[in-house]
Design a protein around this motif. Structure first.
Motif, short mmCIF file in Angstrom:
data_model
loop_
_atom_site.label_atom_id
_atom_site.label_comp_id
_atom_site.label_asym_id
_atom_site.label_seq_id
_atom_site.Cartn_x
_atom_site.Cartn_y
_atom_site.Cartn_z
N ARG A 406 5.06 4.45 -0.08
CA ARG A 406 5.73 3.16 -0.24
C ARG A 406 5.70 2.31 1.03
O ARG A 406 5.97 1.11 0.98
N GLU A 407 5.34 2.94 2.17
CA GLU A 407 5.31 2.21 3.45
C GLU A 407 3.90 1.74 3.80
O GLU A 407 3.70 1.16 4.87
N HIS A 408 2.94 1.98 2.93
CA HIS A 408 1.60 1.47 3.20
C HIS A 408 1.63 -0.06 3.21
O HIS A 408 2.32 -0.67 2.38
N PRO A 409 0.93 -0.71 4.14
CA PRO A 409 1.00 -2.18 4.25
C PRO A 409 0.72 -2.91 2.95
O PRO A 409 1.36 -3.92 2.65
N VAL A 410 -0.24 -2.41 2.17
CA VAL A 410 -0.56 -3.07 0.91
C VAL A 410 0.60 -2.94 -0.08
O VAL A 410 0.97 -3.91 -0.76
N ILE A 411 1.20 -1.76 -0.15
CA ILE A 411 2.33 -1.55 -1.06
C ILE A 411 3.52 -2.37 -0.62
O ILE A 411 4.23 -2.99 -1.44
N VAL A 412 3.78 -2.41 0.69
CA VAL A 412 4.89 -3.22 1.21
C VAL A 412 4.71 -4.68 0.84
O VAL A 412 5.65 -5.36 0.39
N ALA A 413 3.47 -5.20 1.03
CA ALA A 413 3.21 -6.61 0.71
C ALA A 413 3.42 -6.88 -0.77
O ALA A 413 4.00 -7.92 -1.16
N CYS A 414 2.98 -5.95 -1.62
CA CYS A 414 3.17 -6.15 -3.07
C CYS A 414 4.64 -6.10 -3.45
O CYS A 414 5.10 -6.86 -4.32
N ARG A 415 5.40 -5.23 -2.82
CA ARG A 415 6.82 -5.13 -3.14
C ARG A 415 7.56 -6.40 -2.74
O ARG A 415 8.48 -6.86 -3.44
N GLU A 416 7.18 -6.97 -1.60
CA GLU A 416 7.87 -8.16 -1.11
C GLU A 416 7.57 -9.39 -1.94
O GLU A 416 8.34 -10.36 -1.94
N THR A 417 6.45 -9.37 -2.65
CA THR A 417 6.09 -10.56 -3.45
C THR A 417 6.16 -10.27 -4.95
O THR A 417 5.68 -11.07 -5.75
N ALA A 418 6.71 -9.10 -5.31
CA ALA A 418 6.74 -8.72 -6.71
C ALA A 418 7.62 -9.65 -7.52
O ALA A 418 8.80 -9.87 -7.18
N ALA A 419 7.07 -10.22 -8.59
CA ALA A 419 7.84 -11.08 -9.48
C ALA A 419 8.69 -10.20 -10.39
O ALA A 419 8.22 -9.19 -10.90
N GLY A 420 9.93 -10.59 -10.59
CA GLY A 420 10.82 -9.81 -11.46
C GLY A 420 11.48 -8.66 -10.76
O GLY A 420 12.05 -7.78 -11.43
N ALA A 487 -6.14 -3.42 6.72
CA ALA A 487 -5.21 -2.98 5.69
C ALA A 487 -5.91 -2.82 4.34
O ALA A 487 -5.58 -1.92 3.56
N LEU A 488 -6.90 -3.66 4.07
CA LEU A 488 -7.59 -3.62 2.78
C LEU A 488 -8.69 -2.57 2.71
O LEU A 488 -8.94 -2.01 1.64
N LEU A 489 -9.34 -2.28 3.83
CA LEU A 489 -10.56 -1.48 3.79
C LEU A 489 -10.47 -0.07 4.35
O LEU A 489 -11.25 0.80 3.97
N LEU A 490 -9.52 0.18 5.27
CA LEU A 490 -9.57 1.45 5.99
C LEU A 490 -9.38 2.67 5.10
O LEU A 490 -9.79 3.78 5.46
N ASN A 491 -8.78 2.53 3.95
CA ASN A 491 -8.60 3.68 3.06
C ASN A 491 -9.74 3.86 2.07
O ASN A 491 -9.78 4.87 1.35
#
Length: 511
Positions: A406-420, A487-491
């Motif tokens: 849940r602390e991965h940068p991509v997951i964090v970004a999605c959580r912060e902008t999640a609609a609903g 953040a997008l590519l390293l994994n």
């Protein structure tokens, strides 16, 4: 005939035992020795050992198909032998295992020249020069069967280009094997199959003598059919993603041996499939895991767990395929490690089994972490940064559990902008976590000997780059372009050169 012990005056010595002469049958014994189980590559490696013991700097091997009746020859520029030394070399057990040997002497039982050569053909001839004087002897299975343990003096000398070259030199040796039969593994092959077999022999020699060809042993040149034999490094030391674990020095029987574990890179860290397959070595990744036992830097065992393990003996498995461990022995440990006649097996003494098991256990655990890399951040020596893991593995009451970080940068970004709100997103992540088909993935990977990384074609690059661009919109505005790219590519596994360039073009054009 029964013989009784007697004194000098012919009287029977009452203390002497009764004896009976049991001279072995030359015919039966030579046939038994021929059946020790040498493959062509192990037999030729044994002959190369003799050349190294003779301090050769150049060794050339020639194997001719000869319309299905192969002939083999080995030439070296070592110090050669005089006549008496040659006679001793052709005698079975000439220099036995109890003889103290120098560091450059790779012999063991005094059988290698004879058993290795005669395992492949019914006749072996040795032509050697020392200080400009030529000596020659041959052993023939049929002659031994008829006349007993005798060697012949060929006249004229065997006809081969190697012999002509030797006669022009001051020193060196040529070993010729002919009249090959079904025991050799080369007899009767079609021409194409014969030359494919030679490539396997080439690979074997490059593996067994890799430290002599390009490593830390005295430098040696080996060629087969005029082409150099290339060294194969089992530990991929030059690869930046290879993990070198600390070496340990163990004492046993008054001698010291060195143990050094390596964990090789995950498949995703190789530039392409060809590089990955080459790193696997002869026989492939599954066959080449485990201990690599060297004797004076000559490889004896090329991947084995040596009967070690915890409650159960370790076997070759997918999770440990990246674990490879060096064990460096001296000739003084031959007896304790039970080196066999073919120099292809070794067994650790009981006093060392616990220490070796502990060292290998740590290496296997590290290898398991790397093998299970998918979604884990790559840990590469010298890398400027490390990717956070997408997947986290934790030991729970019902075994291993896999959770999305849940602390991965991509997951964090999605959580912060999640609609609903966060609840729908967390629900989706939980469904993914609980439905990962771990058993099916393991079965598929095991059957295919490792998960292959799909190559991205143009359509894949276009589609994935568009998706990643949309995902990048969820990142904080203060993230730099480089941070977004990382953040997008390293994994993501595999070669991302084209994807990175396309993503850079699309994201860069929007900033």
């Amino acid at each position: 005939m029964v013989q009784q012990g007697s004194t000098d005056n012919g009287q029977r010595d009452a203390m002497a035992p009764l004896t009976v002469e049991i001279t072995p049958s030359a015919s039966a014994l030579v046939d038994s020795l021929r059946g020790l189980g040498y493959a062509p590559e192990t037999a030729l490696a044994d002959l190369v050992d003799n050349s190294i013991s003779a301090e050769a700097k150049r060794i050339e091997l020639d194997l001719q198909w000869n319309d299905g009746n192969p002939v083999a020859a080995v030439f070296d520029d070592g110090h050669g032998m005089d006549y008496q030394t040659l006679v001793a070399a052709m005698r079975l057990g000439g220099t036995g295992p109890s003889t103290e040997r120098g560091a450059s002497d790779l012999g063991r039982f005094g059988l290698g020249l004879k058993t290795a050569s005669l395992s492949q053909g019914r006749r072996v001839a040795v032509v050697t020069r020392r200080e400009g004087v030529t000596s020659v002897l041959s052993l023939d299975v049929d002659v031994v069967a008829k006349l007993g343990w005798v060697a012949e003096i060929p006249d004229p000398l065997p006809d081969h280009p190697f012999v002509q070259r030797l006669l022009a030199a001051d020193q060196g040796t040529v070993v010729m094997i002919n009249r090959m039969d079904a025991l050799s593994g080369l007899m009767g092959l079609q021409k194409e199959a014969f030359f494919l077999r030679l490539e396997e022999i080439r690979a074997h020699l490059g593996m067994v003598f890799h430290r002599f060809i390009s490593g830390d042993a005295p430098r040696l040149s080996i060629s087969l059919h005029g082409r150099p034999v290339r060294a194969w490094d089992p530990f991929q030391i030059a690869h930046p993603a290879t993990r070198e674990m600390p070496s340990e020095r163990l004492r046993h029987a008054g001698a010291t041996l060195t143990v050094k574990p390596y964990v090789l890179p995950h498949r995703d860290r190789f530039a392409n499939d060809a590089e990955y397959e080459a790193a696997g070595g002869p026989g492939g990744w599954g066959a080449r895991q485990g201990f690599y036992v060297y004797r004076e830097k000559r490889l004896l065992v090329a991947g084995s767990w040596l009967g070690l393990g915890g409650v159960r003996t370790w076997t070759r498995d997918e999770a440990s395929r990246l674990a490879r461990i060096v064990v460096d022995l001296t000739t003084g440990l031959d007896r304790d490690w039970r080196i066999d006649v073919r120099k292809s097996q070794a067994r650790p003494p009981g006093a060392l089994r616990a220490r070796l098991t502990a060292i290998a256990g740590r290496c296997r655990e590290e290898a398991r972490e790397v093998f299970a890399f998918r979604g884990q951040g790559p840990r590469v020596r010298g890398a400027p940064h490390t990717a956070p893991a997408v997947w986290l593995a934790t030991q729970g009451p019902r075994g291993m559990q896999y959770r999305i970080n849940r602390e991965h940068p991509v997951i964090v970004a999605c959580r912060e902008t999640a609609a609903g709100g966060l609840r729908p997103l967390n629900a989706v992540l939980s469904i993914i976590e609980r439905s990962v088909p771990v058993e099916r993935i393991w079965l598929d990977v095991s059957e295919s000997e490792g998960a292959e990384v799909a190559t991205l074609d143009e359509e894949d690059v276009a589609q994935l780059s568009d998706q990643l661009v949309q995902l990048s919109h969820a990142f904080p505005a203060n993230m730099t372009l480089e941070q977004r790219m990382d953040a997008l590519l390293l994994n993501l596994p595999g070669d991302l050169t084209r994807l990175r360039a396309e993503l850079l073009r699309k994201i860069g054009g929007q900033t």
